[in-house]
Motif scaffolding. Structure first.
Motif, PDB file in Angstrom:
ATOM      1  N   GLU A   9       0.821  -1.219   0.000  1.00 52.21           N
ATOM      2  CA  GLU A   9       0.000   0.000   0.000  1.00 52.21           C
ATOM      3  C   GLU A   9       0.855   1.269   0.000  1.00 52.21           C
ATOM      4  O   GLU A   9       0.381   2.347  -0.335  1.00 52.21           O
ATOM      5  CB  GLU A   9      -0.941   0.020   1.214  1.00 52.21           C
ATOM      6  CG  GLU A   9      -2.105  -0.947   1.109  1.00 52.21           C
ATOM      7  CD  GLU A   9      -3.041  -0.617  -0.066  1.00 52.21           C
ATOM      8  OE1 GLU A   9      -3.306   0.559  -0.303  1.00 52.21           O
ATOM      9  OE2 GLU A   9      -3.472  -1.566  -0.739  1.00 52.21           O
ATOM     10  N   LYS A  38       2.856  -3.390 -10.890  1.00 56.34           N
ATOM     11  CA  LYS A  38       1.782  -3.066 -11.822  1.00 56.34           C
ATOM     12  C   LYS A  38       0.571  -2.575 -11.045  1.00 56.34           C
ATOM     13  O   LYS A  38       0.440  -2.828  -9.841  1.00 56.34           O
ATOM     14  CB  LYS A  38       1.437  -4.252 -12.708  1.00 56.34           C
ATOM     15  CG  LYS A  38       1.226  -5.569 -11.982  1.00 56.34           C
ATOM     16  CD  LYS A  38       0.928  -6.706 -12.934  1.00 56.34           C
ATOM     17  CE  LYS A  38       2.173  -7.215 -13.634  1.00 56.34           C
ATOM     18  NZ  LYS A  38       1.927  -8.392 -14.474  1.00 56.34           N
ATOM     19  N   SER A  39      -0.292  -1.876 -11.744  1.00 57.45           N
ATOM     20  CA  SER A  39      -1.458  -1.331 -11.048  1.00 57.45           C
ATOM     21  C   SER A  39      -2.463  -2.451 -10.796  1.00 57.45           C
ATOM     22  O   SER A  39      -2.494  -3.464 -11.489  1.00 57.45           O
ATOM     23  CB  SER A  39      -2.099  -0.220 -11.872  1.00 57.45           C
ATOM     24  OG  SER A  39      -2.753  -0.757 -12.995  1.00 57.45           O
ATOM     25  N   GLY A  41      -5.639  -2.959 -11.511  1.00 59.87           N
ATOM     26  CA  GLY A  41      -6.783  -2.498 -12.288  1.00 59.87           C
ATOM     27  C   GLY A  41      -6.830  -0.988 -12.401  1.00 59.87           C
ATOM     28  O   GLY A  41      -7.846  -0.357 -12.099  1.00 59.87           O
ATOM     29  N   GLY A  42      -5.734  -0.379 -12.824  1.00 61.14           N
ATOM     30  CA  GLY A  42      -5.710   1.077 -12.974  1.00 61.14           C
ATOM     31  C   GLY A  42      -5.011   1.736 -11.809  1.00 61.14           C
ATOM     32  O   GLY A  42      -5.089   1.253 -10.679  1.00 61.14           O
ATOM     33  N   MET A  43      -4.341   2.844 -12.088  1.00 60.20           N
ATOM     34  CA  MET A  43      -3.552   3.518 -11.055  1.00 60.20           C
ATOM     35  C   MET A  43      -4.425   3.976  -9.890  1.00 60.20           C
ATOM     36  O   MET A  43      -3.963   4.097  -8.760  1.00 60.20           O
ATOM     37  CB  MET A  43      -2.837   4.737 -11.643  1.00 60.20           C
ATOM     38  CG  MET A  43      -1.887   4.426 -12.777  1.00 60.20           C
ATOM     39  SD  MET A  43      -0.496   3.388 -12.293  1.00 60.20           S
ATOM     40  CE  MET A  43       0.722   4.631 -11.907  1.00 60.20           C
ATOM     41  N   GLU A  44      -5.698   4.244 -10.151  1.00 62.28           N
ATOM     42  CA  GLU A  44      -6.580   4.753  -9.093  1.00 62.28           C
ATOM     43  C   GLU A  44      -6.807   3.732  -7.996  1.00 62.28           C
ATOM     44  O   GLU A  44      -7.200   4.082  -6.887  1.00 62.28           O
ATOM     45  CB  GLU A  44      -7.913   5.232  -9.690  1.00 62.28           C
ATOM     46  CG  GLU A  44      -8.749   4.170 -10.391  1.00 62.28           C
ATOM     47  CD  GLU A  44      -8.437   4.022 -11.874  1.00 62.28           C
ATOM     48  OE1 GLU A  44      -7.284   4.291 -12.262  1.00 62.28           O
ATOM     49  OE2 GLU A  44      -9.343   3.637 -12.626  1.00 62.28           O
ATOM     50  N   ARG A  45      -6.557   2.474  -8.292  1.00 63.49           N
ATOM     51  CA  ARG A  45      -6.823   1.435  -7.291  1.00 63.49           C
ATOM     52  C   ARG A  45      -5.563   0.962  -6.578  1.00 63.49           C
ATOM     53  O   ARG A  45      -5.612   0.024  -5.786  1.00 63.49           O
ATOM     54  CB  ARG A  45      -7.519   0.241  -7.947  1.00 63.49           C
ATOM     55  CG  ARG A  45      -8.841   0.631  -8.560  1.00 63.49           C
ATOM     56  CD  ARG A  45      -9.645  -0.570  -8.976  1.00 63.49           C
ATOM     57  NE  ARG A  45     -10.786  -0.163  -9.777  1.00 63.49           N
ATOM     58  CZ  ARG A  45     -11.923   0.318  -9.272  1.00 63.49           C
ATOM     59  NH1 ARG A  45     -12.064   0.436  -7.982  1.00 63.49           N
ATOM     60  NH2 ARG A  45     -12.901   0.668 -10.071  1.00 63.49           N
ATOM     61  N   GLY A  46      -4.448   1.545  -6.907  1.00 62.17           N
ATOM     62  CA  GLY A  46      -3.233   1.183  -6.208  1.00 62.17           C
ATOM     63  C   GLY A  46      -2.380   0.192  -6.980  1.00 62.17           C
ATOM     64  O   GLY A  46      -2.649  -0.113  -8.140  1.00 62.17           O
ATOM     65  N   LEU A  47      -1.359  -0.323  -6.309  1.00 63.00           N
ATOM     66  CA  LEU A  47      -0.335  -1.084  -7.007  1.00 63.00           C
ATOM     67  C   LEU A  47      -0.077  -2.427  -6.364  1.00 63.00           C
ATOM     68  O   LEU A  47      -0.314  -2.614  -5.172  1.00 63.00           O
ATOM     69  CB  LEU A  47       0.949  -0.257  -7.013  1.00 63.00           C
ATOM     70  CG  LEU A  47       0.724   1.023  -7.820  1.00 63.00           C
ATOM     71  CD1 LEU A  47       1.297   2.222  -7.130  1.00 63.00           C
ATOM     72  CD2 LEU A  47       1.262   0.884  -9.219  1.00 63.00           C
TER      73      LEU A  47
END
Lengths: 140, 588
Positions: A9, A38-39, A41-47
């Motif tokens: 996180e 890698k993200s 499911g998109g950078m908005e959801r974290g890595l």
């Protein structure tokens, strides 16, 4: 010792670990890296941090038809590239998809738990630490 | 450069013929490094002067540089195109994963010409272009959703960049942007409209490889030196902690935060929309561009209740920065931090440049207040400073262009003021809506003299705050300072290094970093290259109609007290004349 993902996180996606892993071998770029960011499911959801988690009884070694992968003290495996034929069975055996592929050498890339990447992680995501023996893999 | 460095590979894509090929351009990369230096050459080669920026043959150029993939903070891609907003040089920089992805794809630059017949997107993998259909994505309400679908359709997660437009780009609003990795933007000057004119929804670039360096041991040593400097620098810590939004309160306190269309430089609600307030109450995540230890990208988590059902919420992750907070906050008199976030999110999903969108709405609000624009013009929408709902509807109208007023406003404040009046408070410079710095003469001259009409061209706002608060200097001397800074920045944007790292990448360090990439240069040669790039950009501008004598200065600049006041139009014109003389005459 093994590489541990302390807290994904905290990861900002800078991928400096990935560059470190390749630089360890004297190259720039990321073509030899055994750790991937890698993200989720998109950078908005974290890595997410994808790297070998040093199984004590590694499935990748069991499926290697050439005995090119041998269990490593402390968990995980060591690759003997001269024995490896690049068949790729080990990748299929790794359920966390932590075996990457060296397109230039046509051989697997697997973390050797040297901790070089952790030295460069700017945000405390990674650490090289003693395996906590009291916690079996399955319980984590 | 090193022999066989993939950096010299330029991928040419012709969308009309669905054809792509790679050419080795050592001639360009050896001389100009990459980034801005190479992009201006590729733009000049491929964009005949006088061409309509929105015709199919107009090119879009992306270029990375020799330090991308090698060193920390080598993280920027420079895009160049003919701007549909100003009619001359379009140059836009973005980070995210774009630069590293292009470099890892084995490319140094990409040149896209032609147009799709049906909406499509490009997938560039391993140095080859694949033409994909995007009919279903065209007109989709959110550019974020379109990005997600492309993500699901393409491989190489974590090793790619997805540069895409929203509806504003599709509809060719001349300040539509191209966003990448959801939160980074090729903003300013309308590359999104150029994508839209080509029916090009997105460009996906992916790849992975190693890169050779001149000396492995020296490379690792220099890497550690740069990395240590980056992680221990106080400037970098500032960008990590609060991000660029840290500047909201200090600028407001000094009288430099443009408020209500620059009717004031101090915003009474600055604290509510400050970096401190957002960090304490909304910050949900920080992100970094690839190869950047700083992580300046701040993402707010906005939790909003649905009105039709109890205990039903949606949580949106919204990136915030100084500039969008200024343009969509203080400039519009919005003091509710959640409303500012919502408006920023709206602008994000539409794919508009936040600064131009905010300045356009601010002008329209004042023009309505003065009776120059009526509700009949706006289709019944009443714009008022401090009223967020009208602005959410306004940015949608700029994008969907329902009538003449909104169509004209979709070309920027200069176009709107020319049609409806109000040029004295149309806050654009060189045709580009202003960034968030009402600091004084250096800031405003910086916008006008910069090749991109951006505060980042020459950081004039910093000269105001650090030097001119002690007193004005001769106009010519000020122009020279701005030009010197802009000239040096051509090197950074050709390498391509983030400007936030400009304190680390001194000329001395830059030469050593270039040596690792196989460039053997001295300081004098570096300065000559910087000058050549700077001049090439102005040659393109001048060939495409830019004229220093036609630069207009809205009177508002002189009326509202700034951080540094006491300058007049004569002073500004002297500085402009000096720069014009330097940049339009052949090199001494």
């Amino acid at each position: 010792m093994r590489l541990s993902v302390v807290d994904a996180e905290r990861c900002t996606g800078c991928q400096i670990c990935m560059f470190a892993c390749t630089r360890r071998l004297g190259y720039a770029g990321m073509g030899k890296t055994a750790i991937h960011i890698k993200s989720v499911g998109g950078m908005e959801r974290g890595l997410s941090v994808v790297v070998c988690r040093a199984c004590q009884d590694p499935p990748c070694a069991k499926v290697c038809p050439e005995d090119a992968l041998t269990p490593r003290k402390g968990g995980g495996v060591l690759l003997n590239p001269s024995k490896c034929t690049g068949c790729g069975l080990c990748r299929q055996a790794c359920i966390v998809s932590a075996i990457f592929w060296d397109e230039e050498a046509e051989k697997p890339i697997i973390c050797v738990h040297c901790g070089y990447c952790a030295r460069y992680c700017p945000h405390g995501v990674l650490a090289l630490e003693e395996r906590r023996a009291e916690v079996p893999d399955a319980a984590k | 450069m090193l022999p066989n460095d993939p950096l010299a590979n330029v991928l040419y894509v012709d969308l009309s013929k669905k054809r792509s090929w790679v050419e080795r351009r050592e001639d360009l990369f050896e001389k100009y490094f990459g980034g801005a230096g190479v992009a201006i050459q590729l733009l000049t080669e491929n964009c005949p002067a006088g061409i309509d920026p929105l015709t199919s043959e107009a090119p879009v150029v992306f270029a990375t540089g020799p330090l991308d993939g090698l060193f920390p903070l080598g993280s920027k891609t420079v895009a160049m195109f003919k701007s549909p907003h100003t009619g001359n040089l379009g140059e836009s920089h973005a980070g995210g994963r774009s630069a590293v992805a292009i470099r890892m794809a084995g490319l140094g630059a990409i040149v896209i010409t032609g147009a799709n017949t049906n909406p499509g997107y490009l997938s560039i993998e391993g140095g080859k272009a694949y033409f994909r259909d995007a009919t279903t994505l065209w007109g989709m309400s959110s550019s974020v959703t379109a990005g997600r679908i492309i993500r699901q359709n393409e491989s190489s997660s974590g090793l790619r960049s997805i540069m895409r437009i929203g509806r504003a780009g599709e509809n060719m609003v001349t300040y539509a942007d191209v966003s990448t990795e959801t939160y980074r933007h090729f903003g300013r000057l309308g590359m999104g409209a150029v994508f839209g004119s080509k029916k090009l929804k997105a460009v996906v670039v992916s790849g992975n490889r190693t890169l050779e360096v001149a000396d492995k041991v020296a490379y690792r040593t220099l890497y550690d030196e740069i990395n240590t400097a980056a992680v221990s620098s106080p400037v970098m810590k500032k960008y990590h902690d609060l991000g660029t939004a840290e500047n909201i309160q200090p600028l407001s306190a000094l009288g430099g935060l443009p408020t209500r269309n620059v009717q004031a430089g101090h915003f009474e609600s600055a604290e509510a929309i400050s970096g401190e307030h957002y960090a304490e109450h909304y910050l949900g995540r920080r992100l970094a561009c690839s190869h950047c230890p700083v992580a300046c990208i701040h993402i707010a988590a906005l939790r909003e209740p649905y009105e039709d059902e109890a205990y039903y919420y949606k949580t949106t992750m919204i990136s915030y920065d100084y500039e969008p907070i200024y343009a969509l906050g203080s400039m519009l008199g919005l003091s509710n931090p959640e409303q500012v976030l919502s408006l920023m999110d709206e602008v994000e999903v539409l794919g508009l440049d936040a600064m131009s969108a905010g300045v356009c709405m601010a002008w329209a609000t004042e023009a309505m207040g003065k009776g120059l624009v009526t509700e009949q013009d706006t289709g019944g929408l009443k714009l008022e400073f401090g009223k967020a709902d009208s602005y959410v509807a306004g940015v949608e109208a700029i994008t969907s262009r329902p009538n003449e007023f909104w169509r004209v406003l979709g070309h920027g404040v200069d176009a709107a003021a020319a049609r409806y009046g109000g040029v004295d408070f149309a806050m654009a410079f060189g045709g580009n809506e202003m960034p968030g710095y009402h600091t004084g003469p250096a800031g405003y001259l910086g916008f006008m003299l910069g090749a991109r009409h951006s505060h980042l061209d020459n950081a004039g706002y910093a000269i105001d705050q650090k030097e001119l608060t002690r007193g004005l200097i001769p106009a010519e001397q000020l122009a020279q300072k701005l030009m010197n800074e802009e000239r040096w920045r051509q090197v950074l944007s050709s390498l391509t290094v983030c400007f936030f790292a400009r304190g680390i990448y001194t000329p001395e360090l830059t030469l050593r970093a270039l040596a690792a990439a196989g460039y053997d240069l001295n300081a004098e040669q570096l300065a000559e290259t910087a000058d050549a790039i700077y001049r090439a950009k102005f040659a393109f501008k001048l060939a495409n109609g830019f004229d220093f004598n036609k630069l207009t200065i809205p009177q508002r600049v002189f009326e509202t007290p700034a951080v540094v006041s006491g300058f007049d139009e004569t002073y500004m014109r002297r500085a402009i004349a000096f720069a014009a003389n330097q940049l339009t005459s052949p090199r001494a």
